[in-house]
Design a protein around this motif. Structure first.
Motif, PDB file in Angstrom:
ATOM      1  N   CYS A  26       0.912  -1.107  -0.067  1.00  0.00           N
ATOM      2  CA  CYS A  26      -0.039   0.043  -0.087  1.00  0.00           C
ATOM      3  C   CYS A  26       0.888   1.271   0.094  1.00  0.00           C
ATOM      4  CB  CYS A  26      -1.052  -0.046   1.115  1.00  0.00           C
ATOM      5  SG  CYS A  26      -0.112   0.126   2.829  1.00  0.00           S
ATOM      6  N   VAL A  27      -0.012   2.361  -0.208  1.00  0.00           N
ATOM      7  CA  VAL A  27       0.896   3.587  -0.114  1.00  0.00           C
ATOM      8  C   VAL A  27       0.120   4.683   0.844  1.00  0.00           C
ATOM      9  CG1 VAL A  27       1.362   5.871  -1.408  1.00  0.00           C
ATOM     10  CG2 VAL A  27       1.863   3.484  -2.493  1.00  0.00           C
ATOM     11  N   ARG A  28       0.738   5.098   1.621  1.00  0.00           N
ATOM     12  CA  ARG A  28       0.266   6.006   2.548  1.00  0.00           C
ATOM     13  C   ARG A  28       0.246   7.586   1.773  1.00  0.00           C
ATOM     14  NH1 ARG A  28       1.435   6.547   8.858  1.00  0.00           N
ATOM     15  NH2 ARG A  28      -0.671   7.599   9.515  1.00  0.00           N
ATOM     16  N   LEU A  29      -1.039   8.141   1.772  1.00  0.00           N
ATOM     17  CA  LEU A  29      -0.984   9.158   1.111  1.00  0.00           C
ATOM     18  C   LEU A  29      -1.056  10.470   2.580  1.00  0.00           C
ATOM     19  CD1 LEU A  29      -3.484   8.787  -1.832  1.00  0.00           C
ATOM     20  CD2 LEU A  29      -1.148   8.870  -1.940  1.00  0.00           C
ATOM     21  N   SER A  30      -0.320  11.334   2.292  1.00  0.00           N
ATOM     22  CA  SER A  30      -0.595  12.613   3.167  1.00  0.00           C
ATOM     23  C   SER A  30      -0.794  13.868   2.494  1.00  0.00           C
ATOM     24  CB  SER A  30       0.606  12.453   4.221  1.00  0.00           C
ATOM     25  OG  SER A  30       1.872  12.773   3.586  1.00  0.00           O
ATOM     26  N   ALA A  31      -1.108  14.794   3.142  1.00  0.00           N
ATOM     27  CA  ALA A  31      -1.598  16.060   2.447  1.00  0.00           C
ATOM     28  C   ALA A  31      -1.169  16.953   3.460  1.00  0.00           C
ATOM     29  CB  ALA A  31      -2.989  16.098   2.158  1.00  0.00           C
ATOM     30  N   GLU A  32      -0.813  18.202   2.733  1.00  0.00           N
ATOM     31  CA  GLU A  32      -0.644  19.530   3.510  1.00  0.00           C
ATOM     32  C   GLU A  32      -1.505  20.669   3.024  1.00  0.00           C
ATOM     33  OE1 GLU A  32       3.176  21.755   2.148  1.00  0.00           O
ATOM     34  OE2 GLU A  32       3.716  19.792   2.927  1.00  0.00           O
ATOM     35  N   ARG A  33      -2.052  21.517   3.596  1.00  0.00           N
ATOM     36  CA  ARG A  33      -2.950  22.404   3.091  1.00  0.00           C
ATOM     37  C   ARG A  33      -2.054  23.460   2.193  1.00  0.00           C
ATOM     38  NH1 ARG A  33      -8.211  24.050   4.665  1.00  0.00           N
ATOM     39  NH2 ARG A  33      -8.170  22.467   6.229  1.00  0.00           N
ATOM     40  N   THR A  34      -2.830  23.693   1.029  1.00  0.00           N
ATOM     41  CA  THR A  34      -2.129  24.534   0.449  1.00  0.00           C
ATOM     42  C   THR A  34      -3.261  25.188  -0.568  1.00  0.00           C
ATOM     43  OG1 THR A  34      -0.362  25.266  -1.305  1.00  0.00           O
ATOM     44  CG2 THR A  34      -1.577  23.212  -1.484  1.00  0.00           C
ATOM     45  N   ARG A  35      -3.097  26.376  -1.071  1.00  0.00           N
ATOM     46  CA  ARG A  35      -4.139  27.037  -2.025  1.00  0.00           C
ATOM     47  C   ARG A  35      -4.041  26.448  -3.214  1.00  0.00           C
ATOM     48  NH1 ARG A  35      -3.521  33.300  -0.457  1.00  0.00           N
ATOM     49  NH2 ARG A  35      -4.522  33.299   1.511  1.00  0.00           N
ATOM     50  N   ASP A  36      -5.238  26.099  -3.720  1.00  0.00           N
ATOM     51  CA  ASP A  36      -5.231  25.300  -5.149  1.00  0.00           C
ATOM     52  C   ASP A  36      -4.477  26.119  -6.179  1.00  0.00           C
ATOM     53  OD1 ASP A  36      -6.106  23.037  -6.232  1.00  0.00           O
ATOM     54  OD2 ASP A  36      -7.693  24.215  -7.283  1.00  0.00           O
ATOM     55  N   SER A  37      -4.597  27.525  -6.121  1.00  0.00           N
ATOM     56  CA  SER A  37      -3.503  28.396  -7.279  1.00  0.00           C
ATOM     57  C   SER A  37      -2.217  28.387  -6.820  1.00  0.00           C
ATOM     58  CB  SER A  37      -4.071  29.875  -6.989  1.00  0.00           C
ATOM     59  OG  SER A  37      -3.938  30.236  -5.430  1.00  0.00           O
ATOM     60  N   GLN A  38      -1.656  27.706  -5.861  1.00  0.00           N
ATOM     61  CA  GLN A  38      -0.415  27.591  -5.521  1.00  0.00           C
ATOM     62  C   GLN A  38      -0.031  25.913  -5.963  1.00  0.00           C
ATOM     63  OE1 GLN A  38      -0.125  28.791  -1.555  1.00  0.00           O
ATOM     64  NE2 GLN A  38       0.324  30.887  -1.924  1.00  0.00           N
ATOM     65  N   THR A  39      -0.922  25.298  -6.228  1.00  0.00           N
ATOM     66  CA  THR A  39      -0.293  23.918  -6.668  1.00  0.00           C
ATOM     67  C   THR A  39      -0.117  23.693  -8.151  1.00  0.00           C
ATOM     68  OG1 THR A  39      -1.851  23.040  -4.848  1.00  0.00           O
ATOM     69  CG2 THR A  39      -1.128  21.542  -6.287  1.00  0.00           C
ATOM     70  N   PRO A  40       1.181  23.359  -8.510  1.00  0.00           N
ATOM     71  CA  PRO A  40       1.336  23.132  -9.953  1.00  0.00           C
ATOM     72  C   PRO A  40       0.448  21.883 -10.584  1.00  0.00           C
ATOM     73  CG  PRO A  40       3.298  22.631  -8.546  1.00  0.00           C
ATOM     74  CD  PRO A  40       2.142  22.680  -7.591  1.00  0.00           C
ATOM     75  N   ILE A  41      -0.099  22.557 -11.764  1.00  0.00           N
ATOM     76  CA  ILE A  41      -0.947  21.541 -12.460  1.00  0.00           C
ATOM     77  C   ILE A  41      -0.388  20.273 -12.638  1.00  0.00           C
ATOM     78  CG2 ILE A  41      -1.907  21.405 -14.788  1.00  0.00           C
ATOM     79  CD1 ILE A  41      -2.440  24.250 -14.686  1.00  0.00           C
ATOM     80  N   GLY A  42      -1.261  19.158 -12.406  1.00  0.00           N
ATOM     81  CA  GLY A  42      -0.806  17.659 -12.721  1.00  0.00           C
ATOM     82  C   GLY A  42      -0.301  16.917 -11.679  1.00  0.00           C
ATOM     83  N   VAL A  43      -0.229  17.719 -10.310  1.00  0.00           N
ATOM     84  CA  VAL A  43       0.275  16.949  -9.221  1.00  0.00           C
ATOM     85  C   VAL A  43      -0.794  16.260  -8.502  1.00  0.00           C
ATOM     86  CG1 VAL A  43       2.222  18.435  -9.024  1.00  0.00           C
ATOM     87  CG2 VAL A  43       0.150  18.963  -7.689  1.00  0.00           C
ATOM     88  N   SER A  44      -0.466  15.151  -7.802  1.00  0.00           N
ATOM     89  CA  SER A  44      -1.359  14.475  -7.095  1.00  0.00           C
ATOM     90  C   SER A  44      -1.769  15.348  -6.029  1.00  0.00           C
ATOM     91  CB  SER A  44      -0.800  13.292  -6.316  1.00  0.00           C
ATOM     92  OG  SER A  44      -0.203  12.230  -7.237  1.00  0.00           O
TER      93      SER A  44
END
Length: 121
Positions: A26-44
């Motif tokens: 399995c893979v453990r996915l984790s997230a950190e809060r960021t603004r969508d406008s600051q997230t590069p296009i095409g990343v998970s």
């Protein structure tokens, strides 16, 4: 922590063989809060707006639009988990229908869509 350590630390040694037999990669996915406008296009990512192409048909459930949950960049995940399971490239988009009460429990009310190109939509 690996499975053997988790079994030992939770005092489950009596179930060791059964747990190892039932375990899967399995893979453990984790997230950190960021603004969508600051997230590069095409990343998970989880939430925000999907990086879908202009021709994308938004998934519907009983004539209602489904909620975008997240997207996985296949190139990122196929290198670390199940190389023959995920496509080598593209994005997987995850959607689910959430009714007016915020209920997530409707059967068959989810969709996974694959966009095969990993370049900018």
């Amino acid at each position: 922590m690996n499975l053997s350590s988790a079994i030992e630390s939770n005092r489950l040694s009596r179930l060791k063989d059964a747990l190892h037999e039932l375990s899967r990669e399995c893979v453990r996915l984790s997230a950190e809060r960021t603004r969508d406008s600051q997230t590069p296009i095409g990343v998970s990512k989880f939430g925000g707006e999907p990086d879908v192409p202009p021709s994308f048909d938004w998934p519907m459930w009983e004539d209602e639009p489904m909620t975008f949950l997240g997207q996985i960049n296949c190139q990122q995940i196929s290198r670390i988990l199940c190389p023959n399971f995920f496509p080598d490239s593209g994005l997987l988009f995850f959607f689910h229908f959430v009714d007016v009460d915020g209920c997530y429990s409707r059967r068959k009310s989810n969709r996974v869509c694959w966009w095969q190109r990993s370049t900018r939509p």
